[in-house]
Design a protein around this motif. Structure first.
Motif, PDB file in Angstrom:
ATOM      1  N   SER A  40       0.822  -1.213   0.000  1.00 11.30           N
ATOM      2  CA  SER A  40       0.000   0.000   0.000  1.00 11.30           C
ATOM      3  C   SER A  40       0.853   1.259   0.000  1.00 11.30           C
ATOM      4  O   SER A  40       0.369   2.339   0.343  1.00 11.30           O
TER       5      SER A  40
ATOM      6  N   ASP B  78      -3.603   3.874   7.131  1.00  7.29           N
ATOM      7  CA  ASP B  78      -5.061   3.974   7.117  1.00  7.29           C
ATOM      8  C   ASP B  78      -5.514   4.238   8.555  1.00  7.29           C
ATOM      9  O   ASP B  78      -5.397   3.365   9.426  1.00  7.29           O
TER      10      ASP B  78
ATOM     11  N   GLN C  33      -8.178   1.802  10.123  1.00 10.45           N
ATOM     12  CA  GLN C  33      -7.612   0.514  10.519  1.00 10.45           C
ATOM     13  C   GLN C  33      -6.718   0.666  11.749  1.00 10.45           C
ATOM     14  O   GLN C  33      -6.704  -0.212  12.634  1.00 10.45           O
ATOM     15  N   TYR C  34      -5.972   1.746  11.822  1.00 11.00           N
ATOM     16  CA  TYR C  34      -5.112   1.980  12.982  1.00 11.00           C
ATOM     17  C   TYR C  34      -5.960   2.156  14.247  1.00 11.00           C
ATOM     18  O   TYR C  34      -5.634   1.608  15.316  1.00 11.00           O
TER      19      TYR C  34
ATOM     20  N   MET D 274     -11.988   1.393   0.650  1.00 10.57           N
ATOM     21  CA  MET D 274     -12.069   0.498   1.790  1.00 10.57           C
ATOM     22  C   MET D 274     -13.468   0.557   2.389  1.00 10.57           C
ATOM     23  O   MET D 274     -14.042   1.626   2.541  1.00 10.57           O
TER      24      MET D 274
ATOM     25  N   PRO E 255      -5.590  -3.192   2.681  1.00 11.03           N
ATOM     26  CA  PRO E 255      -5.053  -1.855   2.910  1.00 11.03           C
ATOM     27  C   PRO E 255      -5.805  -0.811   2.113  1.00 11.03           C
ATOM     28  O   PRO E 255      -6.376  -1.086   1.067  1.00 11.03           O
ATOM     29  N   ALA E 256      -5.795   0.415   2.661  1.00  6.69           N
ATOM     30  CA  ALA E 256      -6.490   1.509   2.000  1.00  6.69           C
ATOM     31  C   ALA E 256      -5.780   1.880   0.717  1.00  6.69           C
ATOM     32  O   ALA E 256      -4.585   1.656   0.566  1.00  6.69           O
TER      33      ALA E 256
ATOM     34  N   MET F 196      -3.773   3.863  -2.041  1.00  7.93           N
ATOM     35  CA  MET F 196      -2.615   4.739  -1.846  1.00  7.93           C
ATOM     36  C   MET F 196      -2.037   5.087  -3.202  1.00  7.93           C
ATOM     37  O   MET F 196      -2.043   4.268  -4.103  1.00  7.93           O
TER      38      MET F 196
ATOM     39  N   PRO G 182      -8.669  13.521   1.821  1.00  9.63           N
ATOM     40  CA  PRO G 182      -9.405  12.270   1.938  1.00  9.63           C
ATOM     41  C   PRO G 182     -10.821  12.482   2.445  1.00  9.63           C
ATOM     42  O   PRO G 182     -11.121  13.468   3.105  1.00  9.63           O
TER      43      PRO G 182
ATOM     44  N   MET H 112     -13.690   9.679   7.589  1.00  5.32           N
ATOM     45  CA  MET H 112     -13.614   8.279   7.935  1.00  5.32           C
ATOM     46  C   MET H 112     -14.449   7.999   9.169  1.00  5.32           C
ATOM     47  O   MET H 112     -14.684   8.886   9.982  1.00  5.32           O
TER      48      MET H 112
END
Length: 542
Positions: A137, A142, A145-146, A430, A446-447, A449, A474, A477
């Motif tokens: 990625s 991301d 996800q983190y 995602m 993965p997002a 990239m 972006p 989210m």
């Protein structure tokens, strides 16, 4: 120097020998061309160095003013309230005190990253939850996800470096603010903006203003990197008055030296030169990326720092490339095999003037493709042998699962490797993350990239540097809902060995694996202190 290169790197406590050690070893009083230490090559100006030289006797003879006096001058320049700022003897001193005072049990950090964010908490016995950035990625972080990873681990402190070191990955301001709000229940959220002055993806990228209004956010800023003065050792943090005051109260008396005081007090007369230096570094970054991308098989990743992260061609091994560049071409580069989450296949190359870049490209061509000492340098086996550069940390890492508790590493390494995240096709968005128990969760893709810069086969003619374009903002989210620490999936204590959270691997797997899941605004001048560009990135004042 050729006979002692390997011993120089092995004997140092840092990732590379100091410039003083390399200069002594060279024997001619001159060090190598430095593509290793990321500082501003255009600041201070020659006139500023002449001024410091003329005042050298007084600077080194007398005590400096108090840290409060030096901090007040810096805050006047940056338009920041002094009660929200603590200045340290380099950012490492501040990281050390943050760890001792505010990290109680666990800290999450995406890897690869700046080594002190992983090593310092491990040295004091904290659990470090490492979220691996995927090469597939482009090492993009991301945030959704983190955040899910943090919830699943039950981590109490979260760290983000923006731009990240060593890859230069960048996160937009509004996305970071969303993340800070979603993590409002954590003990602490740290945003390390040490390299943010070199970013140009948006006009006002810093979250310093937001940090001062929140109860659990600290922003870390560097001065040595921005001002090209690593040897002076000065940096600062910004937070609400309670957090900043807690750190400030623990700092030693006279922790800031007289050189730091002299530089801080002379800055108000050199705003225009500083702004021009940042502008030139950004231009050089584009030019350097363009030239490196023409080398066959070399991958250059997008960066908003004053450095570029590159992957060497297949068959090349980073330590061999590093040593040959130093001995044969007097060029020092940062080989990243001792960074957790990276491997010796990667180099971090500091942005430098075009004349130095031409020398670097020529040296890489000879080392990677020349026939003087054989063809492409050999790759020394598979896997990543982690070395932090600090013996105490290496001993701890070898006997623990990154948690500071002995006896877990062997269990973690003996456990079966979890299924690796499978990347989706180009550019697919995602899905929103759904909090689930880590043992039953499938690893998310993965997002999307920006694809790393492709490397065409030998280009016949130089390519003009591309015109910079603002990075797209972006979309908003969704983050997992905050949960009380007692209800976390993983209770306080060591990370369960061999059991990954969704989207992550265990620390032992991150350190020792290169297999599945780990495949290889233009600046303007400011003529006086009233319109100095505040280094917090909050736009012009006045």
């Amino acid at each position: 120097m050729a006979d002692n290169v390997t011993s120089l790197f092995r004997s140092t406590a840092a990732h590379s020998p100091s410039m003083a050690a390399l200069t002594r070893e060279g024997g001619d009083g001159a060090g190598p061309v430095d593509f290793c230490i990321p500082c501003n090559p255009y600041f201070p100006t020659p006139e500023m160095f002449e001024d410091m030289g003329a005042r050298l006797r007084d600077i080194i003879t007398y005590y400096p003013s108090s840290a409060d006096t030096i901090t007040a001058e810096l805050c006047s320049l940056l338009q920041l309230p002094p009660q929200c700022v603590a200045m340290g003897n380099g950012s490492t001193e501040l990281i050390t005190w943050i760890d001792h005072l505010m990290v109680r049990e666990s800290l999450a950090i995406p890897v690869p990253t700046f080594g002190r964010w992983t090593d310092q908490p491990m040295e004091t016995g904290k659990r470090v939850d490492m979220f691996p950035l995927q090469e597939s990625s482009g090492f993009a972080l991301d945030l959704a996800q983190y955040a899910e990873f943090i919830r699943a681990r039950g981590t109490r402190v979260a760290v983000i470096c923006n731009p990240n070191n060593p890859d230069g990955g960048y996160l937009h301001k509004h996305a970071l603010v969303q993340f800070m709000d979603a993590m409002a229940d954590l003990d602490l959220v740290i945003i390390d903006e040490s390299f943010l002055e070199f970013a140009d993806a948006e006009q006002e990228p810093s979250v310093v203003q937001e940090a001062m209004l929140r109860p659990n956010v600290i922003v870390l800023r560097s001065l040595g990197k921005n001002f090209g003065l690593h040897g002076i050792r000065f940096g600062y943090l910004v937070a609400n008055p309670a957090l900043a005051g807690m750190v400030r109260s623990m700092l030693p008396k006279w922790n800031l030296n007289a050189f730091a005081e002299h530089v801080v007090f002379m800055l108000k007369n050199h705003g225009a030169e500083y702004a021009q230096s940042l502008h030139q570094v950004r231009r050089d970054r584009l030019d350097m990326a363009s030239h490196l991308a023409q080398l066959p098989g070399l991958t250059v990743y997008p960066s908003q720092g004053n450095f570029l992260f590159v992957r060497l061609p297949v068959g090349a091994e980073g330590t061999v490339v590093r040593d040959r560049l130093l001995t044969e071409h007097r060029i020092l580069v940062r080989e990243c095999g001792n960074k957790i989450g990276s491997s010796s296949r990667f180099l971090r190359l500091v942005v430098r003037p075009q004349v130095d870049v031409r020398r670097l490209v020529s040296g890489l061509e000879q080392v990677l493709y020349g026939s003087r000492r054989g063809a492409a340098v050999p790759e020394l086996g598979t896997g990543t042998n982690y070395s932090s550069g600090t013996a105490a940390v290496d001993r701890l890492v070898s006997s623990t699962n990154g948690a500071g508790v002995p006896g877990l590493a062997a269990q973690a390494m003996a456990a079966p490797m979890p299924a690796a995240p499978q990347p989706q096709g180009g550019g697919m968005p995602m899905p929103a993350p759904v909090p689930v128990a880590p043992a039953a969760a499938a690893a998310p893709a993965p997002a999307p990239m920006p694809t790393p810069m492709p490397t065409p086969m030998p280009a016949p003619a130089p390519v003009a540097p591309p015109t910079p374009a603002p990075a797209p903002a972006p979309a908003p989210m969704s983050f997992p809902s905050p949960v009380a620490p007692a209800a976390a999936v993983v209770p306080p204590g060591p990370t369960p060995p061999g059991v990954p959270a969704r989207g992550g691997l265990t620390a032992a797997q991150v350190r020792g694996t290169t297999g599945p899941g780990l495949t290889p605004a233009p600046a303007t001048g400011w003529p006086n202190s009233q319109s100095w560009p505040n280094a917090a990135g909050m736009g012009q004042v006045g």
